[in-house]
Write an enzyme that holds these catalytic residues in place. Structure first.
Site, PDB file in Angstrom:
ATOM      1  N   LYS A 241      67.398   8.946 -23.111  1.00  0.00           N
ATOM      2  CA  LYS A 241      67.265   8.652 -24.583  1.00  0.00           C
ATOM      3  C   LYS A 241      68.294   9.186 -25.144  1.00  0.00           C
ATOM      4  CE  LYS A 241      64.041  10.065 -27.717  1.00  0.00           C
ATOM      5  NZ  LYS A 241      64.580  10.470 -29.010  1.00  0.00           N
TER       6      LYS A 241
ATOM      7  N   ASP B 177      67.876   5.708 -29.612  1.00  0.00           N
ATOM      8  CA  ASP B 177      66.767   5.724 -30.845  1.00  0.00           C
ATOM      9  C   ASP B 177      67.269   6.255 -32.053  1.00  0.00           C
ATOM     10  OD1 ASP B 177      64.279   6.471 -31.878  1.00  0.00           O
ATOM     11  OD2 ASP B 177      64.088   8.371 -30.800  1.00  0.00           O
TER      12      ASP B 177
ATOM     13  N   LYS C 249      66.457   4.366 -34.759  1.00  0.00           N
ATOM     14  CA  LYS C 249      65.308   3.941 -35.718  1.00  0.00           C
ATOM     15  C   LYS C 249      65.879   3.130 -36.901  1.00  0.00           C
ATOM     16  CE  LYS C 249      62.244   7.750 -34.409  1.00  0.00           C
ATOM     17  NZ  LYS C 249      63.197   8.535 -33.684  1.00  0.00           N
TER      18      LYS C 249
ATOM     19  N   HIS D  30      66.579   0.681 -40.208  1.00  0.00           N
ATOM     20  CA  HIS D  30      65.721   0.574 -41.169  1.00  0.00           C
ATOM     21  C   HIS D  30      66.627   0.106 -42.398  1.00  0.00           C
ATOM     22  CE1 HIS D  30      61.650   1.339 -43.969  1.00  0.00           C
ATOM     23  NE2 HIS D  30      62.267   0.206 -43.907  1.00  0.00           N
ATOM     24  N   ASP D  31      66.848  -1.252 -42.466  1.00  0.00           N
ATOM     25  CA  ASP D  31      67.598  -1.581 -43.751  1.00  0.00           C
ATOM     26  C   ASP D  31      67.319  -3.129 -44.092  1.00  0.00           C
ATOM     27  OD1 ASP D  31      69.890  -1.881 -45.630  1.00  0.00           O
ATOM     28  OD2 ASP D  31      70.816  -0.368 -44.532  1.00  0.00           O
TER      29      ASP D  31
ATOM     30  N   PRO E 199      67.173  -7.127 -43.859  1.00  0.00           N
ATOM     31  CA  PRO E 199      67.303  -7.935 -42.655  1.00  0.00           C
ATOM     32  C   PRO E 199      68.966  -8.167 -41.815  1.00  0.00           C
ATOM     33  CG  PRO E 199      65.753  -8.665 -43.719  1.00  0.00           C
ATOM     34  CD  PRO E 199      66.349  -7.928 -44.722  1.00  0.00           C
TER      35      PRO E 199
ATOM     36  N   THR F 293      55.480  10.715 -36.076  1.00  0.00           N
ATOM     37  CA  THR F 293      54.389  11.738 -35.994  1.00  0.00           C
ATOM     38  C   THR F 293      54.323  12.713 -36.912  1.00  0.00           C
ATOM     39  OG1 THR F 293      55.812  12.468 -34.054  1.00  0.00           O
ATOM     40  CG2 THR F 293      53.913  11.109 -33.564  1.00  0.00           C
TER      41      THR F 293
ATOM     42  N   ARG G  71      53.980  17.004 -22.554  1.00  0.00           N
ATOM     43  CA  ARG G  71      54.195  18.373 -22.183  1.00  0.00           C
ATOM     44  C   ARG G  71      53.518  18.318 -20.759  1.00  0.00           C
ATOM     45  NH1 ARG G  71      57.455  18.150 -25.009  1.00  0.00           N
ATOM     46  NH2 ARG G  71      57.931  19.216 -26.922  1.00  0.00           N
TER      47      ARG G  71
ATOM     48  N   GLY H 229      61.833  15.847 -23.486  1.00  0.00           N
ATOM     49  CA  GLY H 229      63.142  16.484 -23.778  1.00  0.00           C
ATOM     50  C   GLY H 229      62.936  17.912 -23.463  1.00  0.00           C
ATOM     51  N   ARG H 230      62.491  18.722 -24.155  1.00  0.00           N
ATOM     52  CA  ARG H 230      62.635  20.354 -24.088  1.00  0.00           C
ATOM     53  C   ARG H 230      61.969  20.747 -22.732  1.00  0.00           C
ATOM     54  NH1 ARG H 230      60.989  21.058 -30.131  1.00  0.00           N
ATOM     55  NH2 ARG H 230      60.093  19.188 -29.749  1.00  0.00           N
TER      56      ARG H 230
HETATM   57  O1  C5P Z   1      61.639  17.931 -26.673  1.00  0.00           O
HETATM   58  P1  C5P Z   1      60.712  16.742 -26.695  1.00  0.00           P
HETATM   59  O2  C5P Z   1      59.909  16.555 -25.418  1.00  0.00           O
HETATM   60  O3  C5P Z   1      59.411  17.068 -27.912  1.00  0.00           O
HETATM   61  O4  C5P Z   1      61.220  15.557 -27.219  1.00  0.00           O
HETATM   62  C1  C5P Z   1      60.727  14.327 -27.921  1.00  0.00           C
HETATM   63  C2  C5P Z   1      61.718  13.298 -28.175  1.00  0.00           C
HETATM   64  O5  C5P Z   1      61.116  12.069 -28.739  1.00  0.00           O
HETATM   65  C3  C5P Z   1      62.738  13.872 -29.361  1.00  0.00           C
HETATM   66  O6  C5P Z   1      64.014  13.378 -28.949  1.00  0.00           O
HETATM   67  C4  C5P Z   1      62.023  13.176 -30.554  1.00  0.00           C
HETATM   68  O7  C5P Z   1      63.061  12.884 -31.546  1.00  0.00           O
HETATM   69  C5  C5P Z   1      61.399  12.015 -29.929  1.00  0.00           C
HETATM   70  N1  C5P Z   1      60.292  11.670 -30.617  1.00  0.00           N
HETATM   71  C6  C5P Z   1      59.156  12.099 -31.133  1.00  0.00           C
HETATM   72  N2  C5P Z   1      58.285  11.516 -31.823  1.00  0.00           N
HETATM   73  C7  C5P Z   1      58.032  10.287 -32.176  1.00  0.00           C
HETATM   74  C8  C5P Z   1      59.431   9.401 -31.920  1.00  0.00           C
HETATM   75  C9  C5P Z   1      60.544  10.266 -31.166  1.00  0.00           C
HETATM   76  O8  C5P Z   1      59.166  13.479 -30.551  1.00  0.00           O
HETATM   77  N3  C5P Z   1      57.319   9.861 -32.931  1.00  0.00           N
END
Ligand code: C5P
Length: 251
Positions: free
Chosen positions: A32, A60, A62, A64-65, A67, A124, A186, A217-218
């Site tokens: 991503k 990603d 996102k 938004h504007d 159409p 979120t 996680r 990600g992390r």
């Molecule tokens: O590091 P981590 O696993 O938290 O990364 C989550 C990824 O998902 C990030 O790139 C974050 O921007 C994305 N994301 C999120 N929550 C959302 C939409 C996207 O954490 N609702």
């Protein structure tokens, strides 16, 4: 199974992104790309990551504007070889329908598959208090998420991005064919110290609820050994008794 994980390339530049892809793509081939990397490197980053071994790219941004603007931007993303992309369901039906139409047209003209369009319902980071105090909405957050998920379904989207807590309710309204992507994952091996994610789930929990794809990600990027972390995540996912995804194998 490993094709159902997107590794979030939340890194500050091309060199690190390529290093991560080279290390991980043999185990987890989908990535991503978020705003930071895309705005720093530009559209070329998609081809660069694919040349480094990435099989699929989820962009990603996102969108938004109005159409017309979103539709034209979507056509450009279809041109540069993005496989999945996000737009805000709150942009409305006309915006989503126009994006789908332009993605189809441009991809067909180029003779390649169009990007799958994923709608973001509520971020979120949004909570019920913010909905009321700042956005003036009296609708509870969980109902607002479902309403936007239904709107996205009826506006030609391929799926939605939602938190693990919302997956089963969204799966019920979308049925088996919609693609549900879940971030905030996680794995058991990860110690989430100083991490800002709140509504998290393990990979097994999210998949059991009905997720098709997970975003991680992390837990991988913070590991001193990228490949070992990718393998640990893959093993954790393979280990569970997981349902088969309706969209496995795509694109
Ligand atoms: O590091 P981590 O696993 O938290 O990364 C989550 C990824 O998902 C990030 O790139 C974050 O921007 C994305 N994301 C999120 N929550 C959302 C939409 C996207 O954490 N609702």
């Amino acid at each position: 199974m490993t094709e159902r994980i997107f590794v979030a390339l939340d890194v500050d530049g091309r060199e690190r992104a390529v290093e991560v892809v080279r290390a991980i793509a043999p185990v987890l081939p989908h990535f991503k790309v978020g705003m930071e990397l895309f705005y720093r490197c530009g559209p070329d980053i998609v081809g660069i990551l694919k040349a480094a071994g990435a099989k699929g790219i989820f962009l990603d941004l996102k969108l938004h504007d109005i159409p017309n603007t979103v539709a034209r931007a979507t056509a450009v993303l279809a041109e540069i070889g993005v496989d999945w992309m996000t737009l805000h369901a709150s942009g409305g039906r006309r915006m989503m329908e126009a994006a789908r139409e332009q993605a189809e047209k441009r991809a067909a003209a180029l003779g390649r598959p169009r990007p799958k369009l994923l709608a973001v319902t509520h971020l979120t980071s949004t909570d019920s208090k913010m909905l009321v105090d700042e956005l003036g909405s009296a609708e509870p957050l969980d109902r607002a998420v479902i309403r936007l998920a239904v709107l996205a379904r009826d506006s030609g989207m391929d799926g939605v991005v939602v938190s693990a807590q919302e997956v089963s309710a969204v799966r019920r309204v979308w049925g088996p064919d919609g693609v549900i992507v879940v971030p905030g994952i996680r794995p058991a091996f990860y110690r989430a110290e100083g991490d800002d994610q709140r509504r998290t789930a393990t990979p097994a929990e999210a998949l059991k609820q009905g997720a098709d794809y997970l975003v991680v990600g992390r837990p991988i990027l913070r590991s001193p050994d990228l490949r070992a972390a990718a393998e640990a995540l893959a093993a954790e996912c393979e280990g569970g008794d997981l349902p088969v995804s309706p969209s496995e194998g795509s694109p």
